[in-house]
Design a protein around this motif. Structure first.
Motif, PDB file in Angstrom:
ATOM      1  N   HIS A 118       0.835  -1.204   0.000  1.00  7.12           N
ATOM      2  CA  HIS A 118       0.000   0.000   0.000  1.00  7.12           C
ATOM      3  C   HIS A 118       0.871   1.256   0.000  1.00  7.12           C
ATOM      4  CE1 HIS A 118      -3.168  -2.795   1.411  1.00  7.12           C
ATOM      5  NE2 HIS A 118      -4.008  -1.903   0.908  1.00  7.12           N
ATOM      6  N   VAL A 119       0.538   2.185  -0.898  1.00  2.00           N
ATOM      7  CA  VAL A 119       1.208   3.484  -0.954  1.00  2.00           C
ATOM      8  C   VAL A 119       0.133   4.554  -1.057  1.00  2.00           C
ATOM      9  CG1 VAL A 119       2.839   4.957  -2.196  1.00  2.00           C
ATOM     10  CG2 VAL A 119       3.245   2.496  -2.077  1.00  2.00           C
ATOM     11  N   SER A 120       0.366   5.669  -0.384  1.00  2.00           N
ATOM     12  CA  SER A 120      -0.577   6.778  -0.403  1.00  2.00           C
ATOM     13  C   SER A 120      -0.650   7.418  -1.789  1.00  2.00           C
ATOM     14  CB  SER A 120      -0.140   7.827   0.618  1.00  2.00           C
ATOM     15  OG  SER A 120      -0.753   9.069   0.389  1.00  2.00           O
ATOM     16  N   GLU A 121      -1.806   8.009  -2.075  1.00  3.89           N
ATOM     17  CA  GLU A 121      -1.966   8.727  -3.339  1.00  3.89           C
ATOM     18  C   GLU A 121      -1.095   9.974  -3.401  1.00  3.89           C
ATOM     19  OE1 GLU A 121      -5.977  10.148  -3.867  1.00  3.89           O
ATOM     20  OE2 GLU A 121      -6.209  10.581  -1.717  1.00  3.89           O
ATOM     21  N   LEU A 122      -0.418  10.319  -2.295  1.00  5.26           N
ATOM     22  CA  LEU A 122       0.563  11.399  -2.324  1.00  5.26           C
ATOM     23  C   LEU A 122       1.733  11.069  -3.246  1.00  5.26           C
ATOM     24  CD1 LEU A 122       0.986  12.615   1.389  1.00  5.26           C
ATOM     25  CD2 LEU A 122       0.253  13.996  -0.561  1.00  5.26           C
ATOM     26  N   PHE A 123       2.048   9.769  -3.399  1.00 10.95           N
ATOM     27  CA  PHE A 123       3.234   9.351  -4.149  1.00 10.95           C
ATOM     28  C   PHE A 123       2.876   8.383  -5.283  1.00 10.95           C
ATOM     29  CE2 PHE A 123       5.265  10.898  -0.294  1.00 10.95           C
ATOM     30  CZ  PHE A 123       6.412  11.517  -0.783  1.00 10.95           C
ATOM     31  N   PRO A 124       2.101   8.820  -6.274  1.00 13.79           N
ATOM     32  CA  PRO A 124       1.719   7.920  -7.361  1.00 13.79           C
ATOM     33  C   PRO A 124       2.889   7.484  -8.235  1.00 13.79           C
ATOM     34  CG  PRO A 124       1.071  10.179  -7.859  1.00 13.79           C
ATOM     35  CD  PRO A 124       1.514  10.167  -6.437  1.00 13.79           C
ATOM     36  N   ASN A 125       3.892   8.349  -8.404  1.00 13.39           N
ATOM     37  CA  ASN A 125       5.036   7.995  -9.242  1.00 13.39           C
ATOM     38  C   ASN A 125       6.001   7.059  -8.521  1.00 13.39           C
ATOM     39  OD1 ASN A 125       4.789   9.713 -11.838  1.00 13.39           O
ATOM     40  ND2 ASN A 125       4.395  11.194 -10.216  1.00 13.39           N
ATOM     41  N   VAL A 126       6.297   7.368  -7.265  1.00 14.89           N
ATOM     42  CA  VAL A 126       7.150   6.457  -6.490  1.00 14.89           C
ATOM     43  C   VAL A 126       6.467   5.106  -6.336  1.00 14.89           C
ATOM     44  CG1 VAL A 126       8.222   6.055  -4.231  1.00 14.89           C
ATOM     45  CG2 VAL A 126       8.325   8.331  -5.274  1.00 14.89           C
ATOM     46  N   ALA A 127       5.129   5.108  -6.240  1.00 17.25           N
ATOM     47  CA  ALA A 127       4.377   3.857  -6.120  1.00 17.25           C
ATOM     48  C   ALA A 127       4.631   2.927  -7.291  1.00 17.25           C
ATOM     49  CB  ALA A 127       2.884   4.163  -6.002  1.00 17.25           C
ATOM     50  N   GLU A 128       4.913   3.481  -8.470  1.00 15.61           N
ATOM     51  CA  GLU A 128       5.217   2.651  -9.634  1.00 15.61           C
ATOM     52  C   GLU A 128       6.534   1.898  -9.461  1.00 15.61           C
ATOM     53  OE1 GLU A 128       5.244   5.253 -12.964  1.00 15.61           O
ATOM     54  OE2 GLU A 128       3.100   5.710 -12.871  1.00 15.61           O
ATOM     55  N   HIS A 344       1.690  18.795   3.151  1.00 13.63           N
ATOM     56  CA  HIS A 344       2.202  17.529   2.611  1.00 13.63           C
ATOM     57  C   HIS A 344       1.850  17.379   1.133  1.00 13.63           C
ATOM     58  CE1 HIS A 344       3.904  16.068   6.247  1.00 13.63           C
ATOM     59  NE2 HIS A 344       3.796  14.778   5.971  1.00 13.63           N
ATOM     60  N   GLY A 345       0.688  17.908   0.761  1.00 16.93           N
ATOM     61  CA  GLY A 345       0.311  17.839  -0.646  1.00 16.93           C
ATOM     62  C   GLY A 345       1.290  18.597  -1.523  1.00 16.93           C
ATOM     63  N   LYS A 346       1.654  19.811  -1.121  1.00 14.15           N
ATOM     64  CA  LYS A 346       2.623  20.613  -1.871  1.00 14.15           C
ATOM     65  C   LYS A 346       3.977  19.918  -1.940  1.00 14.15           C
ATOM     66  CE  LYS A 346       5.281  24.915  -1.448  1.00 14.15           C
ATOM     67  NZ  LYS A 346       6.584  24.222  -1.266  1.00 14.15           N
ATOM     68  N   ASN A 347       4.463  19.444  -0.794  1.00 15.50           N
ATOM     69  CA  ASN A 347       5.782  18.818  -0.739  1.00 15.50           C
ATOM     70  C   ASN A 347       5.865  17.575  -1.612  1.00 15.50           C
ATOM     71  OD1 ASN A 347       6.795  20.727   1.062  1.00 15.50           O
ATOM     72  ND2 ASN A 347       6.102  19.579   2.842  1.00 15.50           N
ATOM     73  N   ALA A 348       4.845  16.726  -1.519  1.00 21.03           N
ATOM     74  CA  ALA A 348       4.861  15.480  -2.283  1.00 21.03           C
ATOM     75  C   ALA A 348       4.850  15.749  -3.785  1.00 21.03           C
ATOM     76  CB  ALA A 348       3.671  14.611  -1.887  1.00 21.03           C
ATOM     77  N   LYS A 349       4.101  16.746  -4.209  1.00 22.25           N
ATOM     78  CA  LYS A 349       4.069  17.081  -5.637  1.00 22.25           C
ATOM     79  C   LYS A 349       5.440  17.529  -6.126  1.00 22.25           C
ATOM     80  CE  LYS A 349      -0.836  18.335  -5.933  1.00 22.25           C
ATOM     81  NZ  LYS A 349      -1.825  19.442  -6.079  1.00 22.25           N
ATOM     82  N   GLU A 350       6.207  18.162  -5.273  1.00 26.32           N
ATOM     83  CA  GLU A 350       7.538  18.646  -5.663  1.00 26.32           C
ATOM     84  C   GLU A 350       8.564  17.523  -5.782  1.00 26.32           C
ATOM     85  OE1 GLU A 350       7.162  23.113  -3.629  1.00 26.32           O
ATOM     86  OE2 GLU A 350       8.459  21.576  -2.719  1.00 26.32           O
ATOM     87  N   VAL A 351       8.410  16.450  -4.992  1.00 26.58           N
ATOM     88  CA  VAL A 351       9.461  15.428  -4.952  1.00 26.58           C
ATOM     89  C   VAL A 351       9.083  14.090  -5.571  1.00 26.58           C
ATOM     90  CG1 VAL A 351      10.387  16.489  -2.849  1.00 26.58           C
ATOM     91  CG2 VAL A 351       8.871  14.505  -2.656  1.00 26.58           C
TER      92      VAL A 351
END
Length: 472
Positions: A118-128, A344-351
């Protein structure tokens, strides 16, 4: 003709009385040879590890401020279920600030990859990339304040000035490229310990981290200070450095070996060589459009951290031993005592996209197998609310993840309790994390020591156990 009267000393008497003097001359000669050898020895030359390493280098993606584990990589369905209810067990005796009842994550979690993690929707790219990750959900530390927690993570001590882990790694292994420092930190924060977080402390100066800009400087403008000389040609600079080195060595010939002066000579030489190699590494014009896009350099919100991650790859492939990349927005960071959703939303989108780009790029270039990528902050957050929509500092249990470099992939290691407050299963203290990191690099943390002030020091102090359960 003899200068000594024959009546004073016979040849036998002369040898007898001067024998100790001959020994002293021999000793002085040996010491001089040893001193010259120590001057010629490069402290950053590659060194043999204690045993066969799984990783050759480290890229540390540092998220300053403390990202919330239960909102990112530590899924807690019970936290969602009991939102607004009191925590059913005691909070820590020492807390940074008061908190209230349980606060559910505002983000949904989804299973990804063959591992089904399980990975949060904050990190959709890392989840891949989740099948390449080793997610450690059971980290814990000893300090609930940013300053102490940063020092603990970076140096192993939250109370004393100690060498940083990058300095220990470089001290133990040297570097693979003599034209570059062994330890580079890209856009580091100057707060909460500042330079102490990449300092070599009492280790020799060559193992100090070299900063590339700082957190207040955009990555595009970040440079190593004085890397360019617009006034003198390379030929003239070479003559200057040679002349200065000659003067320093003449001084040592009179005063004896001087480690500090040797380090200064070495720093002049390295700085001269860096002037040619570093600008070339920072020039990314030769990267393909696809690579730029993969790191997010084509989007404003991801371009800054994307460039840092791309720099990390370029330094890694040129033999730098330890590279740290810091996400440390001076206004927001990951320290959401309030307004968790926006911060957290802003930060996650940046990284998110840059981190995934780095992992994919390392993998396709064959670098991930011997590069250890580390992600995390100095602590996690509380599952209980601070105010209406924030989370407080929580060193009692939090998450970091590793990738590549000989760790198992597609696994979760350890666990916090059902709400995410305390490390509960396969607990990994910061000392254990350091011991494991050194082990992956082929070093026994108990043998990597340096004698200072009459004591043998090490990164893990008098603690630390290798987490063999994460080793591939």
């Amino acid at each position: 003709m003899s200068i000594l009267p024959q009546s004073l000393y016979s040849r036998r008497e002369l040898l007898k009385k001067s024998a100790v003097g001959f020994g002293n001359l021999a000793l002085l000669s040996m010491l001089n040879d040893e001193a010259q050898a120590s001057q010629l020895k490069d402290p950053l030359a590659p060194k043999e590890p204690h045993f066969t390493p799984r990783a050759k280098r480290v890229i540390f993606l540092f998220m300053k401020g403390g990202p919330s584990h239960m909102d990112t990589f530590d899924y807690k369905p019970q936290l969602q279920k009991y939102d607004g209810k009191p925590l059913p067990f005691d909070k820590p005796r020492v807390q940074f600030a008061p908190t209230g009842n349980l606060l559910k994550s505002p983000w949904k979690f989804k299973q990804y990859g063959e591992s089904g993690i399980h990975v949060s929707e904050l990190f959709p790219n890392v989840a891949e990339c989740v099948d390449d990750l080793c997610i450690i959900n059971s980290l814990h530390g000893t300090n609930a304040a940013h300053g102490g927690a940063l020092l603990k993570l970076h140096t192993g001590s939250d109370a004393f000035v100690r060498p940083s882990m990058g300095s220990w790694v470089t001290y133990g292994l040297g570097t693979e490229n003599q034209n570059l420092p062994g330890f580079i930190t890209i856009c580091p924060t100057l707060a909460h310990g500042g330079v102490k977080n990449w300092s070599s402390a009492f280790l020799p100066a060559p193992y100090q981290g070299t900063p590339l800009g700082n957190a207040a400087v955009a990555a595009k403008q970040a440079q190593i200070e004085y890397i360019k000389n617009d006034f003198l040609s390379r030929k003239v600079q070479r003559k200057q450095v040679d002349f200065l080195n000659d003067l320093n060595r003449m001084h040592q010939a009179e005063t004896g070996p001087n480690q500090i002066l040797n380090d200064r000579i070495g720093s002049f030489e390295l700085a001269f060589r860096m002037q040619e190699e570093v600008p070339e590494i920072q020039d990314i014009s030769g990267e393909t459009e696809a690579t730029m896009k993969m790191y997010g350099l084509d989007e404003e919100k991801t371009a800054d951290f994307g460039r840092q991650c791309l720099m990390a790859r370029r330094f890694a492939e040129r033999g730098v031993r330890f590279i740290q990349v810091s996400h440390s927005d001076q206004k927001v960071q990951w320290d959401q005592h309030g307004n968790l959703l926006e911060g957290h939303g802003k930060n996650a989108k940046e990284v998110d996209k840059p981190i995934a780009g780095l992992l994919k790029d390392l993998k396709q270039r064959g670098l991930l197998k011997d590069t250890l990528v580390v992600w995390g902050g100095e602590f996690g957050r509380t599952p209980t609310a601070q105010g209406k929509n924030g989370r407080d500092h929580n060193p009692e249990g939090f998450t970091m993840w590793l990738a590549g470099g000989g760790v198992k992939s597609g696994i979760k290691y350890g666990a916090t309790d059902e709400f995410g407050y305390y490390a509960a299963k396969d607990k990994m203290h910061i000392h254990d994390f350091h011991a494991t990191l050194l082990h992956l690099l082929g070093m026994d943390h108990e043998k990597l020591t340096y004698r200072y002030a009459g004591r043998d020091f090490r990164l893990t102090d008098v603690a630390g156990h290798v987490a063999h359960g994460i080793l591939a």
